[in-house]
Design an enzyme around this catalytic site. Structure first.
Site, PDB file in Angstrom:
ATOM      1  N   GLU A 184       0.805  -1.224   0.000  1.00 16.67           N
ATOM      2  CA  GLU A 184       0.000   0.000   0.000  1.00 16.67           C
ATOM      3  C   GLU A 184       0.834   1.267   0.000  1.00 16.67           C
ATOM      4  OE1 GLU A 184      -0.502  -2.556   2.101  1.00 16.67           O
ATOM      5  OE2 GLU A 184      -2.491  -3.318   1.601  1.00 16.67           O
ATOM      6  N   HIS A 209      -9.693  -4.593  11.529  1.00 24.12           N
ATOM      7  CA  HIS A 209     -10.371  -4.472  10.234  1.00 24.12           C
ATOM      8  C   HIS A 209     -11.666  -3.675  10.313  1.00 24.12           C
ATOM      9  CE1 HIS A 209      -7.627  -7.716   9.141  1.00 24.12           C
ATOM     10  NE2 HIS A 209      -7.970  -7.574   7.886  1.00 24.12           N
TER      11      HIS A 209
HETATM   12  C1  LIG Z   1      -1.768  -4.212   4.843  1.00 27.23           C
HETATM   13  C2  LIG Z   1      -2.796  -5.159   4.392  1.00 27.23           C
HETATM   14  N1  LIG Z   1      -3.168  -5.153   3.090  1.00 27.23           N
HETATM   15  C3  LIG Z   1      -4.109  -6.009   2.643  1.00 27.23           C
HETATM   16  C4  LIG Z   1      -4.690  -6.891   3.492  1.00 27.23           C
HETATM   17  C5  LIG Z   1      -5.765  -7.850   2.986  1.00 27.23           C
HETATM   18  N2  LIG Z   1      -5.202  -9.198   2.900  1.00 27.23           N
HETATM   19  C6  LIG Z   1      -5.327 -10.050   3.911  1.00 27.23           C
HETATM   20  S1  LIG Z   1      -4.533 -11.466   3.628  1.00 27.23           S
HETATM   21  C7  LIG Z   1      -4.020 -10.969   2.109  1.00 27.23           C
HETATM   22  C8  LIG Z   1      -3.197 -11.896   1.275  1.00 27.23           C
HETATM   23  C9  LIG Z   1      -1.924 -12.254   1.928  1.00 27.23           C
HETATM   24  O1  LIG Z   1      -1.300 -13.295   1.263  1.00 27.23           O
HETATM   25  P1  LIG Z   1       0.015 -14.005   1.795  1.00 27.23           P
HETATM   26  O2  LIG Z   1       0.906 -13.021   2.441  1.00 27.23           O
HETATM   27  O3  LIG Z   1       0.567 -14.796   0.692  1.00 27.23           O
HETATM   28  O4  LIG Z   1      -0.500 -14.963   2.960  1.00 27.23           O
HETATM   29  P2  LIG Z   1      -1.518 -16.184   2.883  1.00 27.23           P
HETATM   30  O5  LIG Z   1      -2.882 -15.599   3.029  1.00 27.23           O
HETATM   31  O6  LIG Z   1      -1.300 -16.878   1.593  1.00 27.23           O
HETATM   32  O7  LIG Z   1      -1.213 -17.023   4.069  1.00 27.23           O
HETATM   33  C10 LIG Z   1      -4.483  -9.694   1.842  1.00 27.23           C
HETATM   34  C11 LIG Z   1      -4.261  -8.965   0.604  1.00 27.23           C
HETATM   35  C12 LIG Z   1      -4.290  -6.851   4.849  1.00 27.23           C
HETATM   36  N3  LIG Z   1      -4.842  -7.657   5.772  1.00 27.23           N
HETATM   37  N4  LIG Z   1      -3.335  -5.999   5.260  1.00 27.23           N
END
Ligand SMILES: Cc1ncc(C[n+]2csc(CCOP(=O)(O)OP(=O)(O)O)c2C)c(N)n1
Ligand SMILES: [Mg+2]
Lengths: 468, 357
Positions: free
Chosen positions: A201, A270
């Site tokens: 972000e 959230h």
């Molecule tokens: C700063 C932030 N941006 C976006 C999100 C929304 N979000 C939650 S999980 C996620 C994906 C994360 O993927 P990864 O790091 O690969 O972990 P996984 O879910 O595969 O374990 C996103 C975009 C968030 N929680 N925090």
């Protein structure tokens, strides 16, 4: 011994869905992880997996059936785990016999709620529609549109008109938006203008602001505004101040948009309303619409603006439908509040999802002989103080309704304005009805207690009209 | 062994050092070996992984019935990572921190499934007293520091925990888990730099399950070989078969040895896979059913270890009765979580601040 397979809730807000397709038939054996059916929710088609092993004994709901309530038994599975009776699924099943909707025969013995209902259901109640917007020519054809579609249409229309406009954010393109707001945009405008970013972000807010300084008109979507805190430095220190610091040479015409405020059961990190944070900052325009017509008309205005705009949406209203005028170019003025319900006894001022709560309260108050006027601020910076003060002059009583924390809030600001500029019109202290001053808890009962609701607005309105 | 120490386990240990321009004098950890587990240890790994799997399946079911709300991220498919790593730690000394996909890490730490499930249903008896939910669980007693919802935040926080270990000279190492998507956040690299500069005792574990929500690693990362992400900070990286609990444990031993020797941080990239959607409301259109099925069929961590156990002479019936036991534990946890009361209304205002002013 059959095990009931029930219609699952596949999203936090799902109450019913369409059983689109069975991928198994009677007599098939399934094991944990096998996909049994496709289920359509309001947002998407989802796969439904088996958890237990067994044979599909009977399919009770045919594929293609609409409006299947969550918790309905859709099939029967005969357990194959019989060799381990203690742990066989049927032994575990009784707890799950009640449909997900709170239907409890054994109330006395079971003090714990079966299904944890979200506290946000109080926010989602409002059935009363806002009054017609006087800015829209009489006789204009209206189309029922969800807020989600209205936002998408606004972006699509502006992108068709102006090649400088592009959209960027997490999951906005191929995934069609985390909340499906950007559905179809990649298909129409291509990957040059609808861009998926990594989860970065701070970086892409800065890239957006830089692109705006260089002459483009970015729309930056934050998956939710909670994650814009990673980026808030670029929004405030870069986007908001550039025009001023450069003596008006260097503009930053960018829209930062996404859902803001409490969502359902997602906990403290959230669920925050950032309206007061951004409304605090000179150099920003801050918009927080409630209905679909305002969402569309104001987002189009935001995209056209030469200033940086923070555009705060609300996930809980994305799916609500409202009348949207069928006009070639439905653009609304920034900085103008709207009287969504005229009245004479008390003024209820709100914005975003709080407007629905205020309208619901106004309707109930009408039943008790209190005629409330409801104002939707729509734009939070610059604030349309004239509309608020004019209403106060008429009703002499005012309550601010805000789905957010009370301290240093939009409510605080409205109250200050009434004190400074409307003191002589006040027949009672201005009150505010806000969320409780705590991080949002997860537990359903606490969440409910933490969030604004119509009952609290009604109580405050009675207090300022000395009817309590 | 579930799989022989294949090339996949350990593709690159030396590769970066032989790249043109690489610093050959830079110290690197030794080549990790697949962990040689006793039969009891193998059974314990199996039990823990199966407990996580069954717990998560049940959590998914409870979500479907409306007992769990909001976001709920399941760990199904990734079990070998938490189990392999945490089995190598010293309880009470080493610390762990992760993101929102945290049920498995807690179970692997031996935390009572009842307390976890009750948190998922938002009940008073939950480990965060119902106030945190699935994404926000903590157990300071176990040095498990959460349970964080902001992608990437746990990496800096974990670096801070490692700073604490060094400062207090308590001999502890921090394990900071994060996803392939989180690996793109800026604060990760700010933390890497300081961790190496200050030689902090931390193992960065990237749980590379191939996707961040709907975005594959290829679509989000200019360098998709994530074990290399520490290179420009002089943090060595090892890529590990995260579907093989013995490979995971082996690599963790190597990493711990390196870090405990005061050589600073190290990065483990765990190649793994999540079978379910990102959270409960993910239609998962970004990958094919076949892709998921293929992973399940060919590299499931539990099936893989089952083969090893059978080879070691463990009988099918024994594993069946273990499964029955686990199902019972999970059922009891679910019953507890469904029937225990919600927090008292007064809890709304507690814990906002510690002190009274
Ligand atoms: C700063 C932030 N941006 C976006 C999100 C929304 N979000 C939650 S999980 C996620 C994906 C994360 O993927 P990864 O790091 O690969 O972990 P996984 O879910 O595969 O374990 C996103 C975009 C968030 N929680 N925090
Ligand atoms: Mg991932």
């Amino acid at each position: 011994m059959g095990l009931e397979i029930k219609m699952p809730a596949l999203s936090p807000t799902m109450e019913e869905g369409t059983l689109a397709k069975w991928l198994v038939k009677e007599g098939d054996t399934v094991k944990s992880g096998d996909i049994m059916a496709e289920i359509e929710t309001d947002k998407a088609t989802m796969e439904f997996e088996a958890v237990d092993e067994g044979t599909i004994e009977k399919i009770l709901i045919a594929e293609g059936t609409d409006n299947v309530k969550v918790g309905t038994v859709i099939a029967m599975l005969s357990g194959e785990g019989e060799e381990t009776p203690a742990a066989a699924p049927p032994a575990e099943a009784p707890k799950a016999e009640a449909p997900a909707v709170a239907q409890k025969a054994d109330e006395s013995e079971a003090p714990a709620p079966k299904k944890a209902e979200s506290g946000t259901s109080n926010l989602a109640g409002a059935k009363s529609a806002p009054a017609a917007d006087p800015a829209i020519p009489e006789g204009t054809q209206m189309v029922r549109t969800t807020v989600r579609e209205a936002l998408r249409d606004a972006m699509a229309e502006e992108m068709r008109k102006d090649d400088r406009v592009f959209l960027m954010g997490e999951e906005v393109a191929e995934y069609q938006g985390a909340y499906k707001v950007t559905q179809g945009l990649l298909e129409e405008f291509g990957a040059r203008r609808v861009i998926d970013t990594p989860i970065t972000e701070h970086g892409f807010a800065g890239i957006g602001a830089g692109a705006a300084m260089g002459g483009l008109k970015p729309i930056v979507e934050f998956m939710t505004f909670n994650f814009a805190m990673q980026a808030i430095d670029q929004i405030i220190n870069s986007a908001a101040k550039t025009n001023y610091m450069s003596g008006g040479q260097m503009r930053c015409p960018i829209v930062f948009r996404g859902p803001n405020g409490a969502a359902s059961r997602v906990g403290a990190q959230h669920s925050q309303n950032y309206a007061p944070w951004y409304a605090h900052v000179p150099g920003l325009v801050v918009i927080a619409p409630y209905d679909a017509s305002d969402a569309k008309g104001l987002l189009k205005a935001a995209i056209r603006s030469e200033d940086p705009v923070v555009f705060l949406e609300n996930e809980l209203v994305y799916g609500r439908s409202f009348d949207v005028p069928q006009l070639d170019d439905h653009v609304l003025p920034i900085g103008k509040a709207r009287i969504v319900r005229p009245g004479k006894d008390v003024t209820l001022v709100s914005y975003s999802i709080g407007v629905g709560v205020a309208l619901e309260a106004a309707e109930a108050l009408a039943g008790e002989g209190i005629d409330a006027e409801v104002i939707d601020l729509r734009t939070l910076r610059p604030l349309d103080t004239a509309t608020v003060l004019e209403s106060l002059k008429k009703t002499n009583r005012l309550v601010v309704v805000e789905e957010g924390w009370p301290v240093c809030s939009i409510s605080s600001e409205i109250i200050a304005v009434c004190m400074e500029q409307g003191f002589d019109d006040l027949d009672a202290p201005v009150l505010r009805v806000t969320n409780e001053d705590v991080p949002l808890p997860y537990a359903a009962n606490l969440e409910k207690a933490a969030l604004v609701d119509a009952a609290r607005v009604i109580a405050a309105a009675k207090k300022v009209t000395y009817r309590s | 062994m579930a799989k022989p120490a294949s090339s996949r386990t350990r593709k690159p240990a030396t590769a970066p050092a032989t790249l043109p321009g690489a610093d050959h004098n830079r110290e690197r950890p030794g080549e990790p070996e697949s962990y040689k587990a006793s039969k009891e240890e193998l059974l314990e790994f199996y039990r823990q992984m199966l407990l996580i799997r069954r717990f998560e399946e049940r959590a998914g079911q409870l979500y479907g019935l409306g007992f769990i709300g909001g976001f709920c991220h399941l760990y199904i498919g990734q079990e070998a990572v938490a189990v392999g790593i945490q089995s190598a730690l010293t309880p009470g000394k080493d610390s762990v921190i992760t993101g929102y996909r945290d049920h498995g890490h807690m179970l692997a730490y031996g935390i009572d499934p009842k307390l976890i499930m009750a948190e998922l249903t938002g009940r008073e008896a939950g480990i965060s007293r119902g106030k945190g939910g699935s994404m926000h669980m903590f157990s300071v007693e176990h040095k498990f520091y959460g349970g964080h919802g902001i992608v990437g935040a746990q990496v800096s926080l974990g670096t801070g925990l490692a700073f604490g270990h060094k400062y207090k000279e308590d001999g502890g190492v921090c394990i900071a888990y994060f996803g392939d998507g989180a690996a793109n956040q800026g604060q990760v690299y700010e933390s890497f730099n300081m961790a190496e500069l200050w030689k902090l005792p931390i193992i960065y574990v990237i749980e590379n399950n191939g996707y961040a929500m709907g975005t594959s690693v290829q679509r989000s990362s200019s360098e998709g070989e994530l074990y290399r992400r520490g290179e420009s900070f002089r943090i060595p990286g090892i890529q590990v078969d995260g579907m093989d609990v013995l490979a995971v444990r082996g690599a963790t031993e190597t990493a711990l040895e390196y870090v405990r020797a005061g050589k600073g941080p190290i990065l483990l990239e765990m190649k793994t896979y999540r079978y379910r959607g990102h959270s409960m409301s993910d239609p998962a259109k970004y990958r094919s059913r076949d892709e998921v099925q293929h992973v399940r069929d060919t590299s499931d961590p539990i099936d893989g270890l089952k083969k090893v156990l059978m080879e070691a002479g463990v009988k099918e019936e024994d594993l069946k009765s273990l499964d029955a036991q686990i199902r019972k534990t999970v059922s009891e946890a679910a019953d507890f979580a469904e029937s225990s009361p919600e927090p008292d209304a007064s809890e709304l205002y507690t814990d906002v601040l510690v002190e009274q002013y």
